[in-house]
Design an enzyme around this catalytic site. Structure first.
Site, PDB file in Angstrom:
ATOM      1  N   ARG A  59      -8.425  -0.349   5.283  1.00 54.05           N
ATOM      2  CA  ARG A  59      -7.600   0.556   4.704  1.00 54.05           C
ATOM      3  C   ARG A  59      -6.429   0.026   3.969  1.00 54.05           C
ATOM      4  NH1 ARG A  59      -6.163   5.507   8.015  1.00 54.05           N
ATOM      5  NH2 ARG A  59      -4.913   5.736   6.278  1.00 54.05           N
TER       6      ARG A  59
ATOM      7  N   ASP B   2       5.423  19.727   8.528  1.00 51.51           N
ATOM      8  CA  ASP B   2       6.458  20.926   8.484  1.00 51.51           C
ATOM      9  C   ASP B   2       7.698  20.651   7.569  1.00 51.51           C
ATOM     10  OD1 ASP B   2       6.470  19.121  10.982  1.00 51.51           O
ATOM     11  OD2 ASP B   2       8.521  19.872  11.003  1.00 51.51           O
TER      12      ASP B   2
ATOM     13  N   ARG C 135       0.978  14.298  13.341  1.00 55.70           N
ATOM     14  CA  ARG C 135       1.303  14.042  11.873  1.00 55.70           C
ATOM     15  C   ARG C 135       1.305  15.378  11.152  1.00 55.70           C
ATOM     16  NH1 ARG C 135      -0.837   8.490  10.320  1.00 55.70           N
ATOM     17  NH2 ARG C 135       0.578   8.507   8.832  1.00 55.70           N
TER      18      ARG C 135
ATOM     19  N   CYS D 296      -4.674   7.968  10.388  1.00 55.77           N
ATOM     20  CA  CYS D 296      -4.855   7.291  11.823  1.00 55.77           C
ATOM     21  C   CYS D 296      -4.766   8.116  12.928  1.00 55.77           C
ATOM     22  CB  CYS D 296      -3.740   6.530  11.656  1.00 55.77           C
ATOM     23  SG  CYS D 296      -4.053   5.003  10.594  1.00 55.77           S
TER      24      CYS D 296
ATOM     25  N   ASP E 280       4.948   0.378  12.076  1.00 60.70           N
ATOM     26  CA  ASP E 280       3.612  -0.388  11.695  1.00 60.70           C
ATOM     27  C   ASP E 280       3.556  -1.718  12.226  1.00 60.70           C
ATOM     28  OD1 ASP E 280       3.393   1.443   8.296  1.00 60.70           O
ATOM     29  OD2 ASP E 280       3.192   2.133  10.671  1.00 60.70           O
TER      30      ASP E 280
ATOM     31  N   LYS F  59       0.691  -1.073  -0.267  1.00 62.61           N
ATOM     32  CA  LYS F  59      -0.060   0.204  -0.061  1.00 62.61           C
ATOM     33  C   LYS F  59       0.958   1.202  -0.050  1.00 62.61           C
ATOM     34  CE  LYS F  59      -1.602   1.598   4.206  1.00 62.61           C
ATOM     35  NZ  LYS F  59      -1.430   2.807   4.498  1.00 62.61           N
ATOM     36  N   ASN F  60       1.841   1.220   0.774  1.00 61.14           N
ATOM     37  CA  ASN F  60       2.715   2.664   0.938  1.00 61.14           C
ATOM     38  C   ASN F  60       3.841   2.540  -0.137  1.00 61.14           C
ATOM     39  OD1 ASN F  60       1.246   3.004   3.225  1.00 61.14           O
ATOM     40  ND2 ASN F  60       2.633   2.387   4.700  1.00 61.14           N
TER      41      ASN F  60
HETATM   42  C1  EPZ Z   1       4.236   6.659   6.357  1.00 61.27           C
HETATM   43  O1  EPZ Z   1       3.489   7.808   6.948  1.00 61.27           O
HETATM   44  C2  EPZ Z   1       3.337   5.559   6.434  1.00 61.27           C
HETATM   45  N1  EPZ Z   1       2.035   5.971   5.530  1.00 61.27           N
HETATM   46  C3  EPZ Z   1       2.804   5.021   7.684  1.00 61.27           C
HETATM   47  O2  EPZ Z   1       2.162   3.926   7.548  1.00 61.27           O
HETATM   48  C4  EPZ Z   1       4.148   4.723   8.634  1.00 61.27           C
HETATM   49  O3  EPZ Z   1       3.730   4.536   9.944  1.00 61.27           O
HETATM   50  C5  EPZ Z   1       5.106   6.082   8.679  1.00 61.27           C
HETATM   51  O4  EPZ Z   1       5.619   6.412   7.213  1.00 61.27           O
HETATM   52  C6  EPZ Z   1       6.260   5.549   9.229  1.00 61.27           C
HETATM   53  O5  EPZ Z   1       6.982   4.582   8.655  1.00 61.27           O
HETATM   54  C7  EPZ Z   1       2.229   5.803   4.170  1.00 61.27           C
HETATM   55  O6  EPZ Z   1       3.138   5.639   3.635  1.00 61.27           O
HETATM   56  C8  EPZ Z   1       0.901   6.225   3.433  1.00 61.27           C
HETATM   57  P1  EPZ Z   1       6.382   9.939   8.527  1.00 61.27           P
HETATM   58  P2  EPZ Z   1       4.102   9.234   7.084  1.00 61.27           P
HETATM   59  O7  EPZ Z   1       6.296  11.267   7.859  1.00 61.27           O
HETATM   60  O8  EPZ Z   1       4.863   9.502   6.030  1.00 61.27           O
HETATM   61  C9  EPZ Z   1       6.479  13.042  11.990  1.00 61.27           C
HETATM   62  C10 EPZ Z   1       0.175   2.486   7.936  1.00 61.27           C
HETATM   63  O9  EPZ Z   1      -0.258   1.910   8.679  1.00 61.27           O
HETATM   64  N2  EPZ Z   1       6.610  14.091  10.985  1.00 61.27           N
HETATM   65  O10 EPZ Z   1       7.521   9.150   8.315  1.00 61.27           O
HETATM   66  O11 EPZ Z   1       2.985  10.087   7.561  1.00 61.27           O
HETATM   67  C11 EPZ Z   1       5.232  12.252  12.123  1.00 61.27           C
HETATM   68  O12 EPZ Z   1       4.456  13.055  12.916  1.00 61.27           O
HETATM   69  C12 EPZ Z   1       0.801   4.012   8.055  1.00 61.27           C
HETATM   70  O13 EPZ Z   1       0.086   2.426   6.511  1.00 61.27           O
HETATM   71  C13 EPZ Z   1       6.644  15.385  11.339  1.00 61.27           C
HETATM   72  O14 EPZ Z   1       7.027  15.813  12.734  1.00 61.27           O
HETATM   73  O15 EPZ Z   1       5.325   9.325   8.419  1.00 61.27           O
HETATM   74  C14 EPZ Z   1       5.735  11.027  12.761  1.00 61.27           C
HETATM   75  O16 EPZ Z   1       5.777  11.295  13.976  1.00 61.27           O
HETATM   76  C15 EPZ Z   1       0.482   4.577   9.308  1.00 61.27           C
HETATM   77  N3  EPZ Z   1       6.588  16.383  10.307  1.00 61.27           N
HETATM   78  C16 EPZ Z   1       7.006  11.001  12.153  1.00 61.27           C
HETATM   79  O17 EPZ Z   1       7.429  12.076  11.772  1.00 61.27           O
HETATM   80  C17 EPZ Z   1       6.465  16.027   9.094  1.00 61.27           C
HETATM   81  O18 EPZ Z   1       6.370  16.961   8.341  1.00 61.27           O
HETATM   82  C18 EPZ Z   1       7.060   9.738  11.139  1.00 61.27           C
HETATM   83  O19 EPZ Z   1       6.248  10.324  10.119  1.00 61.27           O
HETATM   84  C19 EPZ Z   1       6.339  14.778   8.577  1.00 61.27           C
HETATM   85  C20 EPZ Z   1       6.516  13.656   9.714  1.00 61.27           C
END
Ligand code: EPZ
Length: 422
Positions: free
Chosen positions: A403, A126, A123, A118, A312, A25-26
């Site tokens: 999802r 920035d 999330r 979720c 995950d 999916k991702n």
């Molecule tokens: C991706 O989400 C995945 N989703 C998530 O899978 C997965 O848990 C996550 O990566 C971590 O591996 C998809 O690919 C669609 P991040 P993403 O940006 O990109 C913080 C699932 O179950 N952050 O790596 O949103 C954020 O809040 C989902 O399929 C900032 O602070 O994850 C988090 O605490 C759930 N500012 C951490 O970084 C930003 O601008 C990691 O988020 C971006 C992120």
């Protein structure tokens, strides 16, 4: 009232049989966004039928992409022509954030309400906005809406303060058509990103360093069509392996990529697996029959960016470790609110103590009961947990599991689990 939003699971059955894994999916979600970067046809094979992808297909159609879904093949034709996305759709999932990079690179402007997704954390975006600004976009967040626009993006050196998966993908999508070279430092290294870059390279993008913490993207004038089979879904594979660890049995996971499952297998502990190039063959004895190979042992788990233990997989491993002898310590470093499933497992007798971002788990006097899911992987974790408990349990919140998992209950029923949706 049976509204289809619950699983009823009678645990205790061992699992035996074959499971077909499909594209991650991702990986498919950012690939769909990448397809907007060319007028030519992009074909993504082996896509699972799940709601996050259905919603992303609708988003692509809203911005002007012609999208044809033919079984597991999705064909996309035509670049984005507008940046108007209905807020209903945006709010339904976080994945709409991938539109940021693709729309900035093509339409030049995007207005996106801060995506839903979720309930596992704030999330914010920035890191995405900081990187897009360095590429020359003018971005602002106002009343829950992100507004970005750019005449022409120009390559830049961008240091990500955290290796955000989505930000890395958005910045790749925004820089492949930018003028000049972009360097991403401290970028994410997930296999899904490597798979996305494989597609972009087939489309004519000039990218190096995928899978490492530094990537270089040389902007090109235009991209062409291509077709791709995405990397297999390692989290879906890990879900089956976690269930197997709890129930015992033998599974053949066709299409599983053992390299991406090494960390998961070592964390699970009591599943023996080997790969034959086509499938992963896995077997396990139930934790309570400790006479074979590894008994289900406690361990310490800390989630982190790839190649560390995947966040995950955390809810799934918590389910496994609630059947282990000894105490497992789980530290969740990626999301700030990703332990809600533990409160639910506690209702069925699991010994759980949570102190900030650390949870201490051990086997209690487990009994059937009702649990309520709060997010996608939490719902999968609660369902797998119930599969190890004799008697009838209920997991409320199947809308979450839909999802990210195709035909969750049918696939588990086919390998011996007593599960139904009502
Ligand atoms: C991706 O989400 C995945 N989703 C998530 O899978 C997965 O848990 C996550 O990566 C971590 O591996 C998809 O690919 C669609 P991040 P993403 O940006 O990109 C913080 C699932 O179950 N952050 O790596 O949103 C954020 O809040 C989902 O399929 C900032 O602070 O994850 C988090 O605490 C759930 N500012 C951490 O970084 C930003 O601008 C990691 O988020 C971006 C992120």
């Amino acid at each position: 009232m049976a509204n289809g939003n619950s699983f009823v699971i009678r645990g205790g059955n061992e699992l035996f049989g074959k499971v077909d894994l499909h594209g991650a999916k991702n990986a498919v979600l950012p690939m769909l966004a990448a397809a907007l970067l060319t007028k030519e046809e992009v074909i993504i094979e082996d896509c699972p039928h799940i709601t996050d992808i259905d919603n992303m297909v609708e988003l692509l159609r809203e911005v002007g992409g012609e999208v044809f879904v033919e079984g597991r093949k999705i064909r996309v034709r035509g670049q984005a022509r507008t940046n108007k996305i209905s807020s209903r759709l945006e709010k339904t999932m976080r994945s709409s954030m991938f539109m940021l990079g693709a729309l900035i690179a093509t339409v030049g402007e995007v207005r996106l309400s801060l995506p839903g997704g979720c309930n596992i954390g704030a999330r914010p975006l920035d890191i995405h906005i900081d990187g897009l600004s360095k590429l020359g976009a003018v971005c602002e967040e106002r009343d829950g809406t992100v507004i970005c626009h750019a005449k022409k993006l120009v390559g830049a050196k961008i240091l990500l303060r955290y290796p955000s998966v989505g930000a890395t993908e958005n910045l790749i999508l925004a820089s492949v058509l930018a003028k000049g070279k972009t360097t991403l430092i401290n970028c994410a290294r997930e296999p899904e990103i490597v798979s996305l870059v494989e597609l972009l390279r087939k489309m004519g993008a000039k990218i190096r360093g995928e899978g490492t913490s530094v990537m270089e993207i040389e902007g090109v004038d235009e991209l062409g069509g291509a077709s791709i089979t995405p990397v297999a879904d390692r989290i879906v594979a890990g879900t089956y392996l976690s269930a197997l660890a709890i129930t015992g049995g033998e599974l053949v996971l066709r299409g599983a990529n053992k390299k991406d499952l090494r960390t998961t297998l070592s964390a699970i502990g009591n599943v023996e697996a080997y790969a034959d190039g086509i499938a992963l063959h896995a077997r396990a004895k139930r934790p309570r029959e400790n006479e074979w190979l590894f008994e289900q042992v406690a361990c310490d788990l800390t989630t982190g960016p790839y190649p560390l233990f995947a966040t995950d997989m955390q809810p799934l491993l918590c389910a496994v470790k609630c059947f282990s002898s000894g105490t497992t310590v789980v530290r969740e470093t990626v999301f700030e609110n990703r332990f809600s499933h533990l409160r639910e497992m506690q209702k069925l007798g699991a010994n759980v103590r949570i102190e900030g971002d650390v949870a201490y788990l051990s086997k209690g006097d487990l009994h059937p009961g009702e649990m309520v899911a709060n997010d996608l992987r939490g719902c999968a974790g609660l369902s797998v947990f119930a599969m190890g408990i004799e008697g009838e349990s209920r997991v409320v919140g199947t809308k979450y599991v839909d999802r990210g998992y195709e035909n969750f209950e049918e696939n588990f029923k086919n390998i011996g689990c007593d599960i139904l949706r009502e």
